[in-house]
Design an enzyme around this catalytic site. Structure first.
Site, PDB file in Angstrom:
ATOM      1  N   TYR A  54      -0.080   2.566   8.037  1.00 41.68           N
ATOM      2  CA  TYR A  54      -0.108   1.201   7.503  1.00 41.68           C
ATOM      3  C   TYR A  54       1.130   1.001   6.636  1.00 41.68           C
ATOM      4  O   TYR A  54       1.191   1.467   5.505  1.00 41.68           O
ATOM      5  CB  TYR A  54      -1.395   1.013   6.707  1.00 41.68           C
ATOM      6  CG  TYR A  54      -1.712  -0.403   6.274  1.00 41.68           C
ATOM      7  CD1 TYR A  54      -0.912  -1.489   6.630  1.00 41.68           C
ATOM      8  CD2 TYR A  54      -2.839  -0.652   5.496  1.00 41.68           C
ATOM      9  CE1 TYR A  54      -1.225  -2.776   6.221  1.00 41.68           C
ATOM     10  CE2 TYR A  54      -3.164  -1.939   5.088  1.00 41.68           C
ATOM     11  CZ  TYR A  54      -2.355  -2.997   5.450  1.00 41.68           C
ATOM     12  OH  TYR A  54      -2.666  -4.268   5.037  1.00 41.68           O
ATOM     13  N   LYS A  57       0.527  -0.382  11.853  1.00 42.29           N
ATOM     14  CA  LYS A  57       0.425  -1.789  11.478  1.00 42.29           C
ATOM     15  C   LYS A  57       1.556  -2.053  10.496  1.00 42.29           C
ATOM     16  O   LYS A  57       1.632  -1.432   9.434  1.00 42.29           O
ATOM     17  CB  LYS A  57      -0.910  -2.117  10.818  1.00 42.29           C
ATOM     18  CG  LYS A  57      -0.963  -3.578  10.351  1.00 42.29           C
ATOM     19  CD  LYS A  57      -2.217  -3.922   9.572  1.00 42.29           C
ATOM     20  CE  LYS A  57      -2.150  -5.369   9.068  1.00 42.29           C
ATOM     21  NZ  LYS A  57      -3.336  -5.738   8.262  1.00 42.29           N
ATOM     22  N   TYR A  76      -0.221   5.562  -5.332  1.00 43.50           N
ATOM     23  CA  TYR A  76      -0.096   5.486  -6.792  1.00 43.50           C
ATOM     24  C   TYR A  76       1.258   6.011  -7.263  1.00 43.50           C
ATOM     25  O   TYR A  76       1.971   5.360  -8.016  1.00 43.50           O
ATOM     26  CB  TYR A  76      -1.232   6.239  -7.498  1.00 43.50           C
ATOM     27  CG  TYR A  76      -1.109   6.151  -9.001  1.00 43.50           C
ATOM     28  CD1 TYR A  76      -1.489   4.989  -9.671  1.00 43.50           C
ATOM     29  CD2 TYR A  76      -0.568   7.195  -9.739  1.00 43.50           C
ATOM     30  CE1 TYR A  76      -1.338   4.884 -11.048  1.00 43.50           C
ATOM     31  CE2 TYR A  76      -0.418   7.099 -11.113  1.00 43.50           C
ATOM     32  CZ  TYR A  76      -0.801   5.939 -11.758  1.00 43.50           C
ATOM     33  OH  TYR A  76      -0.647   5.824 -13.117  1.00 43.50           O
ATOM     34  N   THR A 134      -6.602  -4.473   3.547  1.00 47.89           N
ATOM     35  CA  THR A 134      -6.193  -5.264   2.385  1.00 47.89           C
ATOM     36  C   THR A 134      -7.011  -6.537   2.274  1.00 47.89           C
ATOM     37  O   THR A 134      -7.547  -6.866   1.208  1.00 47.89           O
ATOM     38  CB  THR A 134      -4.697  -5.602   2.484  1.00 47.89           C
ATOM     39  OG1 THR A 134      -3.957  -4.395   2.614  1.00 47.89           O
ATOM     40  CG2 THR A 134      -4.224  -6.355   1.253  1.00 47.89           C
TER      41      THR A 134
END
Length: 312
Positions: free
Chosen positions: A143, A173, A114, A51
């Site tokens: 993630y 994470k 999405y 990110t």
């Protein structure tokens, strides 16, 4: 032995910024310089193309060029955890295969983000298809960032993936900021070697104490010296030093998130290196406004982090 010692990426991992040239292309040479500095100043590993690295602003070809360019520049693939999770299954496969070929031990994978509210069966099928097409030989770190992806990972899904792909689904994470969720994963799967990394600097010492593997954080681009002190003191059993370093980490995180995070980090690195090119950012992200910069940098300096100035 603790999870810190056993984990592949145990300790402090920077969610590495991606510098850009004036035409908004990834500046791989400058990124490699930054990666070398990070590894020399407290980082154990490098979370590239996540990110903070603005990966979802780049094409698959650009992301592959970054991975290849860093390895060609001498950044050890063994210290890299590239982000390879995309909305398109075939893009995730292509990126993960390339990371594997380059010698990266693992990759960080967002869920397909999405379509909202996918079923657990749908998410399982997505990850199963990616793993089977890649063919093993590389670990997958999930993630969990529901504020950004809007697609969370449940304990049930993690368990199901671990049973189906033992040794491949290796960790998580967690950027949710919800420490209770991190602790739940440690309690549920830590004994099986599942590595839990906080995406928030303020939890580093706590997660190490409670069986987690460390952190993968944006602010490590600028506070990794303090993070390294936390890890070293934890290993040495020096509680006072660990607590003091953790206080600096927490303070720097608070300042860095007081403005748009990526833009703020770029300002700090631009000043530290004397290179204004670090302020270049790909839309829709934007640089800080001029009036934001001085108070932001003053607040950052007041944390006492120090030691950031380096050659351009």
């Amino acid at each position: 032995m603790t999870m810190l010692d056993d984990a592949i990426y145990g300790g402090v991992n920077a969610a590495v910024l991606t510098p850009m040239t004036p035409d908004l292309a990834p500046d791989i040479a400058l990124m490699a310089e930054h990666c070398r500095w990070l590894l020399a100043n407290g980082c154990d590993g490098l979370g590239v193309l996540g990110t903070t690295g603005e990966a979802n602003s780049f094409s698959v070809a650009e992301r592959i060029a970054v991975m290849e360019g860093l390895v060609e520049a001498g950044i050890p693939a063994a210290r890299m955890m590239p982000g390879t999770g995309c909305a398109a299954l075939t893009d995730s496969v292509e990126l993960t295969r390339r990371a594997k070929a380059l010698g990266c031990p693992g990759v960080l994978m967002l869920p397909p983000f999405y379509y909202k509210n996918p079923s657990e069966d749908g998410l399982f099928a997505y990850f199963a298809e990616v793993i089977e097409r890649v063919g093993g030989g590389i670990r997958v770190y999930l993630y969990h960032f529901p504020q950004q992806s809007a697609v969370p990972f449940s304990l049930g899904l993690i368990d199901r993936l671990m049973r189906a792909f033992p040794g491949t689904i290796k960790g998580m994470k967690d950027s949710s900021g919800d420490y209770a969720n991190m602790k739940a994963m440690i309690d549920a799967f830590g004994a099986e070697g599942f590595e839990v990394y906080s995406g928030s600097d303020e939890f580093l010492l706590r997660i190490l104490r409670e069986g987690g593997a460390g952190c993968i954080t944006a602010a490590a681009n600028v506070n990794c010296t303090a993070g390294g002190r936390v890890v070293a003191a934890f290993r040495a059993g020096d509680e006072a030093t660990a607590e003091a370093a953790q206080a600096v980490l927490t303070a720097t995180r608070k300042v860095c998130t007081s403005v748009p995070l990526i833009a703020g980090l770029r300002e700090i690195v631009a000043r530290a290196t004397g290179n204004p090119g670090w302020r270049t950012i790909r839309p829709p992200n934007m640089a800080l406004k001029a009036e934001q910069v001085a108070p932001f940098l003053a607040a950052f300096d007041a944390t006492g982090i120090g030691g950031l100035k380096r050659a351009a």
